[in-house]
Design a protein around this motif. Structure first.
Motif, PDB file in Angstrom:
ATOM      1  N   GLU A 119      -4.667   4.175   7.214  1.00  0.00           N
ATOM      2  CA  GLU A 119      -5.361   3.033   7.808  1.00  0.00           C
ATOM      3  C   GLU A 119      -6.276   3.386   8.982  1.00  0.00           C
ATOM      4  O   GLU A 119      -7.355   2.814   9.115  1.00  0.00           O
ATOM      5  N   ASN A 150      -7.398  -2.801   2.762  1.00  0.00           N
ATOM      6  CA  ASN A 150      -7.425  -1.405   2.321  1.00  0.00           C
ATOM      7  C   ASN A 150      -7.419  -1.360   0.800  1.00  0.00           C
ATOM      8  O   ASN A 150      -6.378  -1.449   0.166  1.00  0.00           O
ATOM      9  N   SER A 151      -8.614  -1.250   0.224  1.00  0.00           N
ATOM     10  CA  SER A 151      -8.758  -1.086  -1.230  1.00  0.00           C
ATOM     11  C   SER A 151      -9.183   0.334  -1.555  1.00  0.00           C
ATOM     12  O   SER A 151      -9.834   0.584  -2.570  1.00  0.00           O
ATOM     13  N   GLY A 192       0.799  -1.217   0.000  1.00  0.00           N
ATOM     14  CA  GLY A 192       0.000   0.000   0.000  1.00  0.00           C
ATOM     15  C   GLY A 192       0.831   1.266   0.000  1.00  0.00           C
ATOM     16  O   GLY A 192       0.361   2.322  -0.408  1.00  0.00           O
ATOM     17  N   ASP A 212      -4.999  -1.965  -7.820  1.00  0.00           N
ATOM     18  CA  ASP A 212      -5.942  -2.733  -7.007  1.00  0.00           C
ATOM     19  C   ASP A 212      -7.287  -2.851  -7.707  1.00  0.00           C
ATOM     20  O   ASP A 212      -7.985  -3.853  -7.573  1.00  0.00           O
ATOM     21  N   GLY A 217      -7.507   6.352   2.749  1.00  0.00           N
ATOM     22  CA  GLY A 217      -6.473   5.365   2.457  1.00  0.00           C
ATOM     23  C   GLY A 217      -5.495   5.217   3.612  1.00  0.00           C
ATOM     24  O   GLY A 217      -4.761   4.236   3.693  1.00  0.00           O
ATOM     25  N   GLU A 258      -7.992   2.814  -2.966  1.00  0.00           N
ATOM     26  CA  GLU A 258      -6.865   3.158  -3.825  1.00  0.00           C
ATOM     27  C   GLU A 258      -7.055   4.544  -4.440  1.00  0.00           C
ATOM     28  O   GLU A 258      -7.704   4.694  -5.465  1.00  0.00           O
ATOM     29  N   ASN A 318      -2.953  -3.989   2.448  1.00  0.00           N
ATOM     30  CA  ASN A 318      -3.388  -3.531   1.133  1.00  0.00           C
ATOM     31  C   ASN A 318      -3.905  -4.719   0.291  1.00  0.00           C
ATOM     32  O   ASN A 318      -3.517  -5.869   0.505  1.00  0.00           O
ATOM     33  N   SER A 349       3.178   3.192  -3.425  1.00  0.00           N
ATOM     34  CA  SER A 349       2.141   2.282  -3.891  1.00  0.00           C
ATOM     35  C   SER A 349       2.492   1.671  -5.241  1.00  0.00           C
ATOM     36  O   SER A 349       1.709   0.914  -5.795  1.00  0.00           O
TER      37      SER A 349
END
Lengths: 172, 450
Positions: free
Chosen positions: B200, B107-108, B81, B118, B198, B110, B235, B340
């Motif tokens: 966390e 965690n999508s 990520g 992703d 994004g 993006e 991620n 990323s």
């Protein structure tokens, strides 16, 4: 938003069923987690999130109305005011700018005869810039009514999109 | 045509970004064609074999939780990520014996400008993420998970929900998975337009139905995460790497890349190349090779600069980029970060002031407003870069840009402040002369720009 004068909107059985499906994803004491999804459902059905709809969502999820309003105002994609029948967001962030995202937005301004942020006189289109949509290799990209992404939008395709939507709505 | 038919003409099919046969030793994107995302076809590619293996459903003895974590540690897999934290180590921080509920989160969200890897994983190979999450959940003793997906890719969110239904029906999710004692419920949630989610802990706040404002750390999510319970967040691409590692072993994965930088990595290439798209290649592949896969610089122009790891990563000039390999350590040594894996390529017609103006606008727009240095500083940075771009720059602006950037860094709850400051510092370090030219001559150094 003045909660004294606002009456909660009525939620149809169908809307409540969609809400229930979202609520079921979370622990029983964490219904608030579904607020993002419920507000986006309201927006899909009504075009924007009105104070009346916020209050209905607050009642449904057992939240303070202000806690719902905080969510509506924090996230970019909720429409706090009515928009045109088709809201178009064109990404203009750097990766898209390098591949003519800015020109796509300018072309749509010309085509629709509106300023950035404006709505056409017939109420059909609202045109807005957007931040990164996570589709940078597809630039230029745009979103139609939050849920449909259109990729590789050359000027020709932009024209086809607008003309096609007008035609589909019988206003060609 | 009706509205749906009109819109469907313009939807990306993945041909340009994913199914182009210009990956090298791909694992996550291997064998995809856009039509074979469903569970049956994923199984035909060897899908869910890793989950069967750990549960002892393939005739073997199965793997213990410790064995799964040890395998992931051995693989050298690091978080895809942005932070690059070793995944196995993160998993080992989870208090497995905690008596209450624990959560797993993907965690999508993006939204790092330049990144679109992703989306293609979730759209075209959603079950690889489900399987990776199920394996992670088993390893950490977690029974409930969520995948938080970027709101702008709503159709991908719907695709993932379809895949979840398939996995539940086939018994890969739910109670007593494949007849074992392992239970795992997985759900999808979506954002609605907030870059900060994004991060966390902002994502956790959002998942709790609140504004996405990051939390102070510590406590870290492993001890106080979703609903205050122990939580592990990885991620999308990180989870997607896990099934291959379990099937083939940690050592095999490590050997795909280079020491401390195991495996393959998906790079999203955008900007001035002939073929923008996602490219899955071994860690440690030279940048020059990656650029070649993407068809080289557009229109035969010269490479000027590259932002190698998403818009928050400091820009690097062409001469440095052409000498480095694409892995965490090499890019870090060159003064930037892999982030990323979003590679934004700029050719010699690009003005660095204009580019930074757009990025600085983005960060001030997306600051959540919680910390003063970021809320005020990002706006200040943007106003200065904006006036320099518009011929209103002052002699003192460059020193002030440095000063404001320096005073944001390390003084905010989350990394968005640093993410706004690093591009400014990178641009001034490598392209200061362009900013000076703008201030002195009130015009751009490079010819006509977009």
């Amino acid at each position: 938003m003045s909660s004294q004068t606002v009456q909660a909107a009525a939620l149809s059985a169908q809307t409540q069923a969609r809400f229930a499906r979202e609520v079921a994803k979370y622990p029983a004491d964490q219904k608030q987690s579904a607020v993002m999804a419920c507000l986006s459902i309201v927006q899909q059905e009504q075009g924007h999130v009105s104070p009346e709809a916020e209050l209905a969502v607050a009642h449904y999820l057992g939240m303070a109305p202000m806690a719902v309003h905080e969510v509506t105002t924090f996230y970019n994609m909720y429409n706090q005011q009515p928009v045109g029948q088709f809201k178009i967001n064109v990404c203009t962030n750097l990766p898209c700018q390098l591949r003519d995202g800015g020109k796509a937005l300018a072309h749509l301004c010309d085509k629709l005869g509106v300023e950035v942020g404006g709505t056409t006189a017939d109420g059909m289109f609202t045109l807005q810039p957007g931040e990164c949509m996570g589709a940078c290799a597809d630039a230029p990209v745009l979103l139609v009514n939050d849920r449909t992404m259109c990729s590789f939008m050359s000027h020709d395709k932009l024209d086809q999109l607008i003309d096609g939507l007008r035609s589909a709505e019988g206003q060609a | 045509m009706n509205v749906h038919q009109v819109l469907s003409q313009f939807q990306a099919q993945g041909l340009e970004t994913c199914f182009h046969d210009r990956h090298i030793n791909s694992q996550i994107y291997a064998g995809l064609n856009g039509r074979n995302w469903s569970l049956k076809e994923y199984e035909a590619r060897g899908g869910y074999q890793a989950l069967r293996k750990i549960l002892g459903q393939d005739g073997g003895e199965g793997l213990t939780q410790d064995q799964v974590i040890a395998t992931v540690k051995e693989s050298g897999l690091r978080g895809r990520g942005g932070a690059g934290f070793p995944t196995g180590l993160k998993w080992s921080f989870m208090p497995r014996q905690f008596p209450g509920q624990k959560y797993l989160v993907c965690n999508s969200d993006e939204g790092e400008p330049g990144t679109c890897k992703d989306r293609d994983i979730l759209q075209f190979n959603p079950h690889i993420v489900i399987e990776g999450m199920a394996i992670a959940a088993y390893a950490m003793g977690i029974s409930v998970g969520y995948n938080y997906i970027h709101g702008e890719i709503f159709q991908t969110y719907e695709r993932f929900e379809e895949a979840l239904e398939e996995a539940r029906a086939a018994g890969y999710l739910g109670n007593h998975i494949m007849g074992s004692g392992f239970n795992f419920q997985l759900h999808a949630a979506h954002g609605f337009g907030a870059y900060i989610c994004g991060e966390e802990t902002a994502l956790l706040e959002s998942l709790e139905g609140k504004k996405g404002q990051p939390r102070f750390k510590p406590p870290f999510p492993a001890s106080f995460g979703l609903y205050g319970k122990p939580t592990t967040i990885n991620n999308t691409e990180t989870f997607a790497a896990v099934p291959w590692i379990i099937r083939n072993g940690g050592q095999a994965y490590l050997e795909c890349g280079k020491p401390n930088n195991g495996g393959t990595k998906i790079f999203s290439i955008s900007g001035d190349v002939e073929r923008p798209g996602n490219y899955e290649i071994p860690m440690g592949t030279p940048f020059a090779k990656l650029l070649e896969l993407a068809g080289g610089v557009r229109k035969g122009r010269q490479l000027k600069a590259v932002i190698p790891g998403g818009s928050s990563a400091p820009v690097l000039p062409a001469n440095i980029m052409m000498d480095i390999t694409m892995d965490y350590d090499a890019i870090s040594k060159a003064g930037s970060m892999l982030g990323s894996g979003a590679v934004i390529v700029m050719d010699d017609t690009r003005c660095m002031v204009k580019s930074l103006q757009r990025l600085s606008y983005f960060y001030q727009h997306e600051s959540c407003g919680q910390c003063t240095p970021c809320r005020e500083g990002t706006g200040w940075l943007w106003r200065m870069v904006d006036r320099i771009e518009n011929g209103q720059g002052r002699e003192s602006d460059l020193a002030l840009l440095d000063n404001v950037a320096e005073n944001i860094m390390g003084r905010t709850i989350c990394a968005l402040g640093d993410a706004a400051a690093m591009p400014v510092r990178g641009m001034l370090k490598h392209f200061r002369h362009e900013f000076e030219h703008h201030i002195t001559h009130k015009t751009c150094m490079v010819p006509a720009y977009v």
